[in-house]
Enzyme design. Structure first.
Site, short mmCIF file in Angstrom:
data_model
loop_
_atom_site.label_atom_id
_atom_site.label_comp_id
_atom_site.label_asym_id
_atom_site.label_seq_id
_atom_site.Cartn_x
_atom_site.Cartn_y
_atom_site.Cartn_z
N GLU A 41 0.82 -1.12 0.02
CA GLU A 41 -0.09 0.12 0.01
C GLU A 41 0.98 1.18 -0.03
O GLU A 41 0.36 2.29 -0.56
CB GLU A 41 -0.84 -0.09 1.17
CG GLU A 41 -2.04 -0.85 1.13
CD GLU A 41 -1.94 -2.31 1.71
OE1 GLU A 41 -0.55 -2.43 1.90
OE2 GLU A 41 -2.56 -3.26 1.56
N PHE A 48 -11.38 -7.75 13.96
CA PHE A 48 -10.12 -8.03 13.05
C PHE A 48 -9.87 -6.83 12.08
O PHE A 48 -10.86 -6.62 11.65
CB PHE A 48 -10.45 -9.28 12.34
CG PHE A 48 -9.49 -10.04 11.49
CD1 PHE A 48 -8.22 -10.11 11.76
CD2 PHE A 48 -9.86 -9.92 10.03
CE1 PHE A 48 -7.35 -10.58 10.80
CE2 PHE A 48 -8.86 -10.32 9.12
CZ PHE A 48 -7.55 -10.57 9.36
N GLN A 49 -8.70 -6.70 11.99
CA GLN A 49 -8.12 -5.54 11.21
C GLN A 49 -8.89 -4.37 11.54
O GLN A 49 -9.00 -3.46 10.40
CB GLN A 49 -8.54 -6.00 9.68
CG GLN A 49 -7.59 -7.13 9.24
CD GLN A 49 -7.34 -7.33 7.78
OE1 GLN A 49 -8.27 -7.13 6.93
NE2 GLN A 49 -6.11 -8.01 7.46
N LYS A 94 -17.52 -1.31 6.15
CA LYS A 94 -18.06 -2.17 5.27
C LYS A 94 -19.40 -2.13 5.27
O LYS A 94 -19.90 -2.31 3.97
CB LYS A 94 -17.45 -3.50 5.86
CG LYS A 94 -17.83 -4.73 4.69
CD LYS A 94 -17.13 -5.88 5.06
CE LYS A 94 -17.22 -6.88 3.82
NZ LYS A 94 -16.58 -8.34 4.10
N MET A 106 24.29 8.93 2.36
CA MET A 106 24.15 10.35 3.13
C MET A 106 24.34 10.20 4.69
O MET A 106 25.02 10.89 5.30
CB MET A 106 22.72 10.82 2.96
CG MET A 106 22.44 12.08 3.43
SD MET A 106 23.69 13.44 2.91
CE MET A 106 22.70 14.07 1.27
#
Ligand SMILES: Cc1ncc(C[n+]2csc(CCOP(=O)(O)OP(=O)(O)O)c2C)c(N)n1
Ligand SMILES: [Mg+2]
Lengths: 184, 584
Positions: free
Chosen positions: B51, B113-114, B163, B485
């Site tokens: 993502e 969940f999630q 959802k 760097m």
């Protein structure tokens, strides 16, 4: 019982921001989150629905030293839910706060607390065998003085609401009102 | 005539009506309902491998097109994977719309969940975010999101959709502009500058003897590059372009001094330091530009044009603050200056100033030691070759580190919107997904990503996305085997005590890895291989190409204003130190 607003050369140690916000879920978290993230200190905060139920008014008291007020105001204004911000000059505003306190006091000394409460024009809310609960509404300084005197007796529990403020009617208290031209 | 849609259908239709043609995303449980109507939509969905990649792709897309990049991902871990690109977009004021799935409304707050508090987690890295609790609200919230993301100071807006809200039926209604504005009583960006302030600015400009136009990313956001040239030529004033504004003013213009700041060139840094008037157009006095603020441009008056009032006075108090859109303000400024000149006003003589500036330019060009035969390849040399062989209109993206600074220093940005980079957040791993997004936005242009070996390993998997989705980009990995760097800082400020910066010269095998991802892989180890490899890469347009340049690990980026130093104490390349006093 000093009333700060009567001293003309008094330099306030705090700023009062009266922030009108859309009355929506999470708006308080946005405001307090902004203060936390930018390192500004909130001295007290009071929030409730305003005259228009779609809006809430948040009264925030900030330490003068905490950050430049201008930055705080501008950053607050970037929150989409913030509709209007008024900086109130403490010298030209009516500030009020409510305090409730439960004092441990033996029955024989109770009269002193009652007398003190009456002098301050407070209220007796409850009386127990060894304790008494009182309340006082007034200017924050008046509450400070009352609290100081109560300490001598032994405070079991104390709760203050944080101050709310509105401009005085006879003077223009709004140092600045930010409404139009807000951005980003 | 009330049309009933599911929330998911309404969401996709709303995106279509907002002219979205591309979504970067990856599905999962809570966002599943939205992926179904997507099958029937004209919108192209690009399936990413992580993502974070979707987020940076959306940023790259927005950078080059000026249109908001759109991301669609699920709840929980997908939402947390989006935190970095959201923050990146927030810091660099990039318009982005991120739609996250959320657990059903009945499960919110139960540690389902999630489930994660997406709105809470992303509050401080978005311009605005919103949890939708009713399917009927979807069209309005989408319209608000696009309006907020693209107006005022642009930025990312996140919409969190449970959802069941996607599954529920709603009555379709597309809000009018008036309804959208009325629903946002607290949001009214100022775009027109205050006329009196513009007058005052014009006065200061005409009176200045050592003026500098200090140009930031706001010019690009406001699409003000053309009118900026008009202003600069009208007043004949040198221009510095910050890291975010490379290309906002053409590097090949005689007035262009290039990049100031921590790794800016000595002339751009010193011109700001010695200036008596800094005309800040859409920049924010970032610490990478100012160095130690108390010693920054001590003799300069400040005109500050910014659409975000909170930038005015945040770091340096302006003498003339102008809140507004850079394009509109500059147009007014040009008009006002022309009127003043027409009515007999004159501009102060700045020819001495300009010859002083060109003296610095002559004395302090960018410098690196030439490639010695048989010795390691210089990264700056690779960049010069990439630049010289690049087809017209090439877009350059970069990661974060030394290679980023060399990219900005050595490329010639002669066109706006040809430089895509992570300035404010400095996100390693930005370049490959951002380059993919840029290529999606500008399919007819060549897109080069210049990446470090460290950065590449953070997001390289998106090259699989590029291969599968047929989005051919070109990647130049400047492999110095180090987190270069950081190594540079340890060499210079920690007595060469190198701590956890050595990666590996052999691992990974970048060529094999590129090939495994469906790309052409090329390894370059010596100077004479550089040009042929780049030419080959430029000739391949049906696949992505990765060139690994094995470069000198010891090269450092100069000039440098170390953190905490003032700009007067800029460290020049050791080779130019003898000329230091010319900078006075
Ligand atoms: C996500 C992230 N982690 C850490 C850093 C700190 N950092 C800045 S530059 C850099 C080194 C980058 O190495 P590489 O990609 O090889 O580029 P080089 O400097 O060698 O050109 C690091 C670790 C960062 N900017 N971003
Ligand atoms: Mg490296």
């Amino acid at each position: 019982m000093s009333n700060t607003s009567t001293h003309s050369n008094y330099q306030p140690s705090h700023h009062i921001l009266s922030v009108l916000v859309q009355n929506r879920a999470g708006v308080l978290a946005r405001v307090s989150g902004l203060f936390a993230r930018r390192g500004y200190n909130i001295f007290s905060l009071a929030v409730a629905p305003a005259e228009d139920p779609a809006l809430s008014r948040i009264t925030i008291v900030v330490d003068v030293d905490s950050a430049p007020l201008e930055q705080i105001v501008k950053q607050l204004f970037k929150l989409i839910d913030v509709v209007k911000i008024s900086e109130l000059d403490p010298r030209r505003s009516v500030e009020r706060e409510l305090m409730m306190a439960t004092i441990r006091v033996a029955a024989e000394d109770r009269g002193q607390v009652v007398e003190l409460t009456n002098i301050f024009e407070g209220k007796i809310l409850a009386v127990g065998v060894e304790a008494i609960t009182v309340s006082l509404e007034g200017s924050p300084d008046k509450l400070d003085d009352f609290e100081e005197l109560l300490r001598g007796y032994g405070i079991v529990e104390l709760q203050r609401t944080g101050r709310v403020a509105l401009p005085k009617l006879d003077k223009e208290a709004r140092v600045r009102t930010h409404k139009n031209g807000k951005a980003s | 005539m009330t049309e009933q849609l599911t929330g998911a259908q309404a969401l996709i239709r709303a995106l279509e009506l907002e002219n979205v043609d591309t979504i970067f995303g990856l599905p999962g449980g809570c966002i599943l309902p939205a992926y179904d109507p997507l099958l029937d939509s004209s919108i192209r969905h690009i399936l990413v491998r992580h993502e974070q990649g979707a987020g940076h792709m959306a940023e790259g897309f927005a950078h080059v097109t000026g249109r908001p990049g759109v991301v669609l991902v699920t709840s929980g871990p997908a939402a947390t994977n989006m935190v970095t690109p959201l923050c990146d977009a927030f810091m660099d004021s990039i318009p982005m719309i991120c739609i996250t799935g959320q657990v059903p409304t009945s499960a919110i707050g139960t540690d389902a969940f999630q489930e994660c508090d997406t709105v809470g987690i992303t509050r401080s890295v978005t311009k605005h975010n919103e949890l939708i609790m009713s399917a009927d609200d979807i069209p309005l919230v989408v319209r608000q999101a696009f309006h907020i993301a693209t107006t005022g100071r642009p930025g990312p807006v996140l919409i969190d959709v449970p959802k069941d809200v996607l599954q529920n039926k709603m009555t379709w209604h597309w809000p009018t502009d008036e309804e959208v504005l009325a629903s946002l009583p607290g949001y009214k960006p100022t775009t027109k500058g205050h006329p009196r302030m513009i007058k005052e600015a014009a006065r200061l400009i005409l009176d200045a003897k050592q003026p500098v136009l200090y140009v930031g990313g706001g010019i690009l956001k406001a699409r003000a590059a053309e009118v900026l040239i008009e202003l600069a030529e009208l007043i004949g004033t040198p221009v510095v372009t910050t890291l975010m504004a490379r290309g906002a003013f053409p590097d090949n213009h005689p007035l262009c001094l290039g990049m100031p700041g921590m790794h800016g060139n000595a002339t751009a840094i010193t011109a700001m330091q010695k200036s008596d008037l800094l005309i800040n157009l859409g920049a924010r006095f970032d610490d990478r530009i100012t160095g130690k603020v108390s010693t920054f441009a001590p003799g300069a008056k400040i005109i500050h044009v910014d659409i975000d009032p909170a930038e005015q006075g945040k770091v340096r108090r302006p003498d003339v603050p102008i809140v507004g859109d850079c394009r509109l303000v500059i147009e007014e400024l040009v008009k006002t200056i022309r009127e003043m000149l027409a009515s007999g006003d004159t501009q102060a003589d700045i020819s001495d100033w300009k010859s002083r500036v060109s003296g610095w330019q002559e004395q302090f060009p960018l410098y690196y030691p030439p490639n010695e035969p048989g010795e390691a390849l210089k990264p700056q040399f690779c960049l010069e070759k990439l630049r010289d062989l690049a087809p017209a209109g090439t877009i350059l993206c970069s990661g974060v580190g030394q290679h980023q600074m060399w990219s900005s220093q050595y490329w010639h940005f002669n066109e706006p919107y040809t430089w895509v980079n992570s300035g404010g957040l400095g996100t390693m791993g930005f370049s490959i997904p951002a380059a993919i997004g840029a290529k999606v936005g500008c399919p007819d242009r060549t897109v080069w990503a210049v990446d470090g070996d460290g950065c590449f390993q953070m997001t390289a998997q998106e090259l699989v996305t590029a291969s599968v989705e047929r989005i051919p980009i070109k990647v130049a990995v400047l492999n110095n085997s180090y987190l270069g760097m950081v190594r540079q800082w340890q060499e210079m400020f920690y007595e060469e005590r190198y701590s956890e910066v050595y990666l590996s010269p052999e691992l990974p095998d970048f060529v094999k890895w590129a090939e495994a991802m469906g790309c052409v892989g090329i390894r370059v180890e010596s100077p004479e291989e550089v040009e042929p490899a780049i030419a080959l890469a430029n000739s391949i347009n049906d696949r992505s190409v990765v060139i690994e340049f094995r470069v000198d690990a010891g090269e450092k980026v100069f000039p440098m204003v170390p953190a905490g130093y003032g700009n007067d104490d800029v460290l020049l390349h050791p080779n130019q130190n003898d000329r230091r006093e010319f900078l006075r």
